[in-house]
Design a protein around this motif. Structure first.
Motif, short mmCIF file in Angstrom:
data_model
loop_
_atom_site.label_atom_id
_atom_site.label_comp_id
_atom_site.label_asym_id
_atom_site.label_seq_id
_atom_site.Cartn_x
_atom_site.Cartn_y
_atom_site.Cartn_z
N PRO A 25 0.82 -1.22 0.00
CA PRO A 25 0.00 0.00 0.00
C PRO A 25 0.85 1.27 0.00
O PRO A 25 2.04 1.24 0.35
N ASP A 26 0.24 2.36 -0.37
CA ASP A 26 0.90 3.66 -0.36
C ASP A 26 1.03 4.19 1.07
O ASP A 26 0.29 3.80 1.98
N ASN A 27 1.99 5.10 1.23
CA ASN A 27 2.06 5.98 2.41
C ASN A 27 2.24 5.22 3.72
O ASN A 27 1.54 5.50 4.71
N GLN A 28 3.17 4.28 3.75
CA GLN A 28 3.48 3.61 5.00
C GLN A 28 4.87 3.00 4.91
O GLN A 28 5.49 2.95 3.84
N VAL A 29 5.38 2.54 6.07
CA VAL A 29 6.61 1.76 6.09
C VAL A 29 6.22 0.29 5.97
O VAL A 29 5.57 -0.27 6.85
N PHE A 30 6.61 -0.33 4.87
CA PHE A 30 6.30 -1.73 4.57
C PHE A 30 7.59 -2.51 4.69
O PHE A 30 8.57 -2.22 3.99
N VAL A 31 7.63 -3.50 5.57
CA VAL A 31 8.87 -4.22 5.84
C VAL A 31 8.81 -5.63 5.26
O VAL A 31 7.85 -6.37 5.47
N LEU A 32 9.86 -5.98 4.50
CA LEU A 32 10.09 -7.35 4.03
C LEU A 32 11.12 -7.97 4.97
O LEU A 32 12.25 -7.48 5.06
N VAL A 33 10.73 -9.02 5.69
CA VAL A 33 11.62 -9.62 6.68
C VAL A 33 11.71 -11.12 6.44
O VAL A 33 10.73 -11.76 6.04
N GLY A 34 12.89 -11.66 6.68
CA GLY A 34 13.08 -13.09 6.51
C GLY A 34 14.56 -13.42 6.60
O GLY A 34 15.41 -12.53 6.59
N PRO A 35 14.89 -14.70 6.68
CA PRO A 35 16.30 -15.10 6.75
C PRO A 35 17.01 -14.87 5.42
O PRO A 35 16.38 -14.58 4.39
N SER A 36 18.32 -15.01 5.44
CA SER A 36 19.10 -14.90 4.20
C SER A 36 18.60 -15.91 3.18
O SER A 36 18.31 -17.05 3.52
N GLY A 203 7.80 -1.23 11.20
CA GLY A 203 6.86 -1.62 10.15
C GLY A 203 5.41 -1.37 10.50
O GLY A 203 4.93 -1.81 11.55
N GLN A 204 4.70 -0.67 9.63
CA GLN A 204 3.25 -0.59 9.75
C GLN A 204 2.60 -1.85 9.19
O GLN A 204 1.57 -2.30 9.69
N THR A 205 3.22 -2.39 8.14
CA THR A 205 2.84 -3.70 7.63
C THR A 205 4.12 -4.51 7.45
O THR A 205 5.14 -3.98 7.02
N ILE A 206 4.07 -5.80 7.82
CA ILE A 206 5.22 -6.68 7.74
C ILE A 206 4.88 -7.86 6.84
O ILE A 206 3.82 -8.48 7.00
N ALA A 207 5.77 -8.16 5.90
CA ALA A 207 5.64 -9.36 5.07
C ALA A 207 6.79 -10.30 5.43
O ALA A 207 7.96 -9.95 5.27
N VAL A 208 6.46 -11.47 5.96
CA VAL A 208 7.46 -12.46 6.34
C VAL A 208 7.71 -13.37 5.14
O VAL A 208 6.77 -13.94 4.58
N THR A 219 -0.05 -6.69 10.27
CA THR A 219 0.55 -5.84 11.29
C THR A 219 1.32 -6.71 12.28
O THR A 219 1.16 -7.93 12.32
N ALA A 220 2.14 -6.06 13.10
CA ALA A 220 2.86 -6.80 14.13
C ALA A 220 1.90 -7.52 15.05
O ALA A 220 2.12 -8.69 15.41
#
Length: 311
Positions: A25-36, A203-208, A219-220
């Protein structure tokens, strides 16, 4: 809005991304998180076409990015790297405005923009503009890397593990700076990290991600309360260490909200893990009493505590 539609990236060694479908989505901090090796950096670099997909499509505001002029796409997408990559032979002012020079902004306007951005991150323009990168600390250099990405006021900012090499104090300060700048400027920040605690903090939204697939997006609070599989549950992983921390420690850190007297649901000597379990049953918050005062603790308090303390 950025959309990935059934995106695959194949290399000789295998698939980096496998049928990835994702909406940012627009206008937020979107985090992509995961191992190497999970595909998060590959996903990030596809947005400005540093990596091209093997199959599938990527759209920005409904337009396929392969139909956007490549230079235009990159000039309008800020990019912050882990290694900062400031030009050592250029002053800080010139480093900040290098894209603006490509866009043929007049010198006076470029300088004005550099001074505005330096002030935005609490670096006095008169003190920093004419210095060179070697004269700045690592944290100061990373601040320059961030505002260089903001110079052209792009709608999208890509950040590829930018703080992983910094000490914890500086890292926390810069995480808070990213959140502050996003709230002020209302752009879309896509942030890659391997650290769930960093993801929780900003993160406002997190994608694992794992092995080229999205495991869960939310969300968290959503991921904490309702992990969709065992990988997400284990990656979040606060249970083992959370038993060693107490609710008292959370309150001592300045979290929680003082409220009128309520039925006590938790003791200050209870573990953070027990608080987490209670919040599953009482998502609006739980009450704890200390020194004859009642405090309300919420999921936001818990995730903030985890992120700050590294529980």
């Amino acid at each position: 809005m950025i959309e990935f539609k059934q995106v695959t990236k194949a290399y000789d060694a295998g698939l980096a991304l496998n049928d990835l479908t994702l909406t940012i989505p627009d206008n937020q901090v979107f985090v992509l998180v995961g191992p190497s090796g999970s595909g998060k950096t590959t996903t990030l670099k596809m947005i400005n076409r540093l990596i091209e997909p093997t199959n599938g499509s990527i759209l920005i505001d409904g337009q396929p990015i392969d139909q956007i002029d490549l230079q235009t796409l990159r000039l309008n997408t800020g990019y912050v790297l882990q290694n900062i990559a400031l030009f050592p032979n250029l002053t800080i002012e010139d480093n900040i405005t290098i894209q603006l020079e490509v866009l043929k902004w007049p010198k006076a306007k470029r300088q004005q923009r550099a001074y505005e951005l330096l002030a935005l991150v609490d670096l006095a323009p008169a003190q920093y503009a004419q210095r060179y990168p070697s004269e700045l600390s690592g944290g100061e250099q990373q601040r320059i890397g961030i505002i260089r990405a903001l110079a052209n006021n792009p709608k999208v900012i890509l950040m590829d593990e930018p703080f992983s090499a910094l000490d914890p104090v500086i890292k926390t300060q810069l995480q808070d700076l990213v959140v502050k700048l996003q709230r002020q400027l209302h752009n879309t920040v896509i942030f890659v990290t391997h650290d769930m605690k960093e993801a929780l903090r900003i993160g406002q939204t997190i994608a694992v991600m794992r092995a080229g697939h999205i495991q869960q997006v939310g969300t968290a609070e959503m991921i904490f309360n309702q992990p969709e599989n065992e990988f997400v549950r284990e990656f979040f992983d606060i249970e083992r260490s959370a038993d060693a921390e107490t609710v008292q420690a959370l309150l001592d850190s300045g979290l929680g909200q003082l409220v009128d007297s309520q039925p006590v649901q938790l003791q200050v000597t209870d573990s953070i893990a027990k608080l987490a379990q209670k919040l599953v049953d009482y998502p609006t918050g739980v009450f704890v009493q200390i020194a004859q005062q009642t405090w309300l603790l919420t999921m936001a308090d818990l995730t903030t505590f985890i992120a700050k303390r590294g529980v």
